[in-house]
Design a protein around this motif. Structure first.
Motif, short mmCIF file in Angstrom:
data_model
loop_
_atom_site.label_atom_id
_atom_site.label_comp_id
_atom_site.label_asym_id
_atom_site.label_seq_id
_atom_site.Cartn_x
_atom_site.Cartn_y
_atom_site.Cartn_z
N LYS A 1 0.80 -1.22 0.00
CA LYS A 1 0.00 0.00 0.00
C LYS A 1 0.83 1.27 0.00
CE LYS A 1 -4.07 -2.02 2.20
NZ LYS A 1 -5.05 -1.91 3.33
N MET A 2 2.15 1.17 0.02
CA MET A 2 3.00 2.35 0.13
C MET A 2 2.81 3.27 -1.07
SD MET A 2 6.83 0.90 -0.79
CE MET A 2 7.62 2.30 0.01
N ILE A 3 2.98 4.58 -0.81
CA ILE A 3 2.98 5.58 -1.88
C ILE A 3 4.37 6.19 -2.01
CG2 ILE A 3 1.97 7.70 -2.77
CD1 ILE A 3 -0.03 5.51 -2.79
N THR A 4 4.89 6.77 -0.91
CA THR A 4 6.23 7.36 -0.97
C THR A 4 7.05 6.92 0.23
OG1 THR A 4 5.78 9.39 0.29
CG2 THR A 4 5.27 9.42 -2.08
N SER A 5 8.35 6.96 0.05
CA SER A 5 9.30 6.74 1.14
C SER A 5 10.50 7.63 0.87
CB SER A 5 9.70 5.27 1.22
OG SER A 5 10.66 5.06 2.24
N HIS A 6 11.02 8.23 1.91
CA HIS A 6 12.08 9.23 1.76
C HIS A 6 13.42 8.67 2.23
CE1 HIS A 6 13.86 13.41 2.74
NE2 HIS A 6 13.87 13.23 1.44
N GLY A 7 14.50 9.19 1.66
CA GLY A 7 15.84 8.83 2.12
C GLY A 7 16.48 7.69 1.36
N HIS A 8 16.17 7.58 0.07
CA HIS A 8 16.71 6.47 -0.73
C HIS A 8 17.71 7.01 -1.76
CE1 HIS A 8 13.80 3.63 0.96
NE2 HIS A 8 12.93 4.63 0.87
N GLU A 9 18.89 7.32 -1.28
CA GLU A 9 19.91 7.87 -2.18
C GLU A 9 20.51 6.80 -3.08
OE1 GLU A 9 19.95 8.20 1.07
OE2 GLU A 9 19.94 10.33 1.61
N ASN A 10 20.59 5.55 -2.57
CA ASN A 10 21.36 4.53 -3.29
C ASN A 10 20.61 3.24 -3.58
OD1 ASN A 10 23.83 6.14 -3.09
ND2 ASN A 10 23.82 5.61 -0.92
N ASP A 11 19.40 3.08 -3.08
CA ASP A 11 18.75 1.77 -3.20
C ASP A 11 17.42 1.81 -3.95
OD1 ASP A 11 17.28 3.10 -1.31
OD2 ASP A 11 17.11 1.41 0.05
N ILE A 12 17.21 2.82 -4.79
CA ILE A 12 15.93 2.94 -5.48
C ILE A 12 15.69 1.74 -6.41
CG2 ILE A 12 14.78 4.22 -7.35
CD1 ILE A 12 15.42 6.77 -5.92
N ARG A 13 16.72 1.30 -7.12
CA ARG A 13 16.54 0.17 -8.03
C ARG A 13 16.18 -1.10 -7.27
NH1 ARG A 13 20.73 3.09 -10.59
NH2 ARG A 13 20.29 3.56 -12.79
N TYR A 14 16.84 -1.32 -6.15
CA TYR A 14 16.53 -2.51 -5.34
C TYR A 14 15.09 -2.43 -4.82
CZ TYR A 14 15.90 -5.13 -1.05
OH TYR A 14 15.37 -5.93 -0.07
N LEU A 15 14.71 -1.28 -4.29
CA LEU A 15 13.39 -1.14 -3.71
C LEU A 15 12.30 -1.25 -4.77
CD1 LEU A 15 11.74 -0.66 -1.19
CD2 LEU A 15 12.08 1.80 -1.45
N TRP A 16 12.56 -0.71 -5.96
CA TRP A 16 11.58 -0.83 -7.05
C TRP A 16 11.32 -2.30 -7.39
CZ3 TRP A 16 7.93 1.62 -9.57
CH2 TRP A 16 7.54 1.18 -10.83
N LYS A 17 12.38 -3.08 -7.48
CA LYS A 17 12.23 -4.50 -7.80
C LYS A 17 11.49 -5.24 -6.70
CE LYS A 17 14.94 -8.56 -9.14
NZ LYS A 17 16.31 -9.11 -9.40
N ALA A 18 11.83 -4.92 -5.45
CA ALA A 18 11.18 -5.61 -4.32
C ALA A 18 9.72 -5.19 -4.15
CB ALA A 18 11.96 -5.33 -3.04
N ALA A 19 9.46 -3.89 -4.31
CA ALA A 19 8.11 -3.37 -4.02
C ALA A 19 7.11 -3.70 -5.12
CB ALA A 19 8.17 -1.87 -3.80
N THR A 20 7.58 -3.91 -6.34
CA THR A 20 6.66 -4.20 -7.45
C THR A 20 6.67 -5.67 -7.83
OG1 THR A 20 8.37 -3.62 -9.08
CG2 THR A 20 6.87 -1.86 -8.37
N ALA A 21 7.29 -6.52 -7.03
CA ALA A 21 7.30 -7.96 -7.31
C ALA A 21 5.87 -8.50 -7.29
CB ALA A 21 8.17 -8.69 -6.28
N PRO A 22 5.54 -9.46 -8.15
CA PRO A 22 4.17 -9.98 -8.24
C PRO A 22 3.62 -10.52 -6.93
CG PRO A 22 5.49 -10.75 -10.10
CD PRO A 22 6.44 -10.06 -9.15
N GLU A 23 4.50 -11.10 -6.11
CA GLU A 23 4.02 -11.71 -4.86
C GLU A 23 3.57 -10.69 -3.82
OE1 GLU A 23 8.60 -11.93 -4.91
OE2 GLU A 23 6.91 -12.28 -6.29
#
Length: 378
Positions: free
Chosen positions: A318-340
């Motif tokens: 359900k997340m919309i935004t999260s702050h403080g991601h200088e270096n891990d946006i690619r990792y978080l995008w993959k984890a947060a949009t995973a089908p499961e």
């Protein structure tokens, strides 16, 4: 009935010791307690007058000529036809700095990827990176890199003001001016920092629902209510009395990421044409403009403040935004949009599981400025 006098005396002694410890702690920490508790209580009670009456705006009102001085910097980089003849659901301004090329690249390849949003989510997103001039104005290599970047992507908008913390309000004015001139028909506008993660699929679903209901006067984010001006000169957010004399700021959303409807953007732009933009805390200035526009911010429990949200699929759902991601946006995008992730809280067992997880992650006794405990139950 017999009374154990020895036990009673022992209980009184322990209570006396406890009271002495509490009083001693208060004496040692009184300045901290006074600043962070008493001042907040005072300002929170004062906020009703700030939000309800126009005396704050009157104290900051200037002539249109003087207001224009803050909003007349020439463009060094611009692309004024990105919205032309397009049904733009969301115009997204990312507040960046000239040197933050890697952050912009990460955004372009993840949550700010316009092609992904168009093909996978079926709506039109336009991302614009706004910035001023690097403090080292003689850095010819950086200037060359910026022009090359703009040539390749066509998504940079730069004006000729120094890109510093104290010019953040100038960057805010740039966003509203640019939208007014080039993309006034966009249904919604978002402003976000370049170290913010946006869960674009969740945001698009949220905005599509608002569009279906034809929602107007909408301003949503992580709301600060009754925040007191910081008078300590050692603070980055120091606010002198001659700039802002009141005991409380108006309600405003954290500048890390918020969304407004197109009609609100038009009203805020008009408000900026008559207000003193030397108020360099852009979040607060937005709140002052909103009073003039007759708009109030609305809290959304899945918009983050200045804190980073916990990493867990129950949060991602359900997340919309999260702050403080200088270096891990690619990792978080993959984890947060995973089908499961989708449907993880479906069914009674899933709901109970995710509620328990979010309570442990979010309902903490200390202030973390991210999602509130209420998010665990929504």
């Amino acid at each position: 009935m017999f009374m154990n006098w020895r036990r009673i005396r022992k209980w009184h002694f322990l209570r006396l010791i406890s009271m002495c410890c509490v009083v001693s702690l208060l004496m040692v920490c009184w300045e901290h307690v006074d600043h962070h508790v008493v001042s907040h209580m005072k300002s929170y009670s004062y906020r009703y007058m700030i939000n309800s009456f126009s005396f704050v705006n009157k104290s900051l009102s200037v002539s249109q000529e003087e207001a224009a001085r803050f909003n007349s910097f020439p463009y060094l980089l611009n692309q004024n036809n990105v919205c032309k003849d397009k049904d733009v659901l969301l115009l997204l301004f990312v507040k960046s700095s000239p040197e933050n090329f890697e952050r912009r690249q990460a955004i372009r390849s993840t949550w700010g990827n316009e092609s992904y949003v168009s093909h996978e989510l079926g709506v039109i997103l336009k991302v614009v990176f706004v910035m001023g001039v690097h403090t080292d104005v003689t850095n010819s290599f950086l200037l060359q890199d910026l022009h090359e970047e703009h040539k390749n992507y066509g998504d940079l908008v730069q004006q000729e003001f120094l890109d510093t913390f104290h010019n953040l309000t100038i960057k805010l004015l740039l966003q509203f001016r640019w939208m007014h001139e080039n993309c006034a028909h966009a249904r919604f506008m978002m402003s976000a920092d370049d170290d913010v993660f946006v869960h674009m699929p969740n945001l698009v679903r949220y905005l599509q629902d608002l569009r279906r209901r034809n929602v107007r006067d909408h301003w949503v984010g992580h709301v600060h209510r009754g925040a007191p001006p910081i008078r300590s000169k050692n603070s980055k957010y120091f606010m002198p009395f001659d700039m802002y004399q009141w005991n409380s700021y108006p309600d405003y959303t954290a500048g890390a990421g918020y969304v407004i409807s197109g009609d609100v953007a038009a009203k805020i732009y008009q408000a900026t044409l008559s207000l003193n933009a030397s108020m360099y805390i852009d979040d607060v200035f937005m709140g002052i403009c909103a009073i003039a526009a007759g708009v109030s911010p609305q809290e959304h429990v899945y918009f983050s403040g200045e804190g980073r949200t916990p990493y867990h699929p129950c949060i991602y759902e359900k997340m919309i935004t999260s702050h403080g991601h200088e270096n891990d946006i690619r990792y978080l995008w993959k984890a947060a949009t995973a089908p499961e992730v989708q449907g993880i809280s479906s069914g009674l067992v899933g709901k109970l599981y995710c509620t328990a997880v979010k309570m442990m992650l979010l309902c903490k006794p200390y202030f973390s400025n991210t999602y509130s405990c209420m998010a665990a139950f929504t």
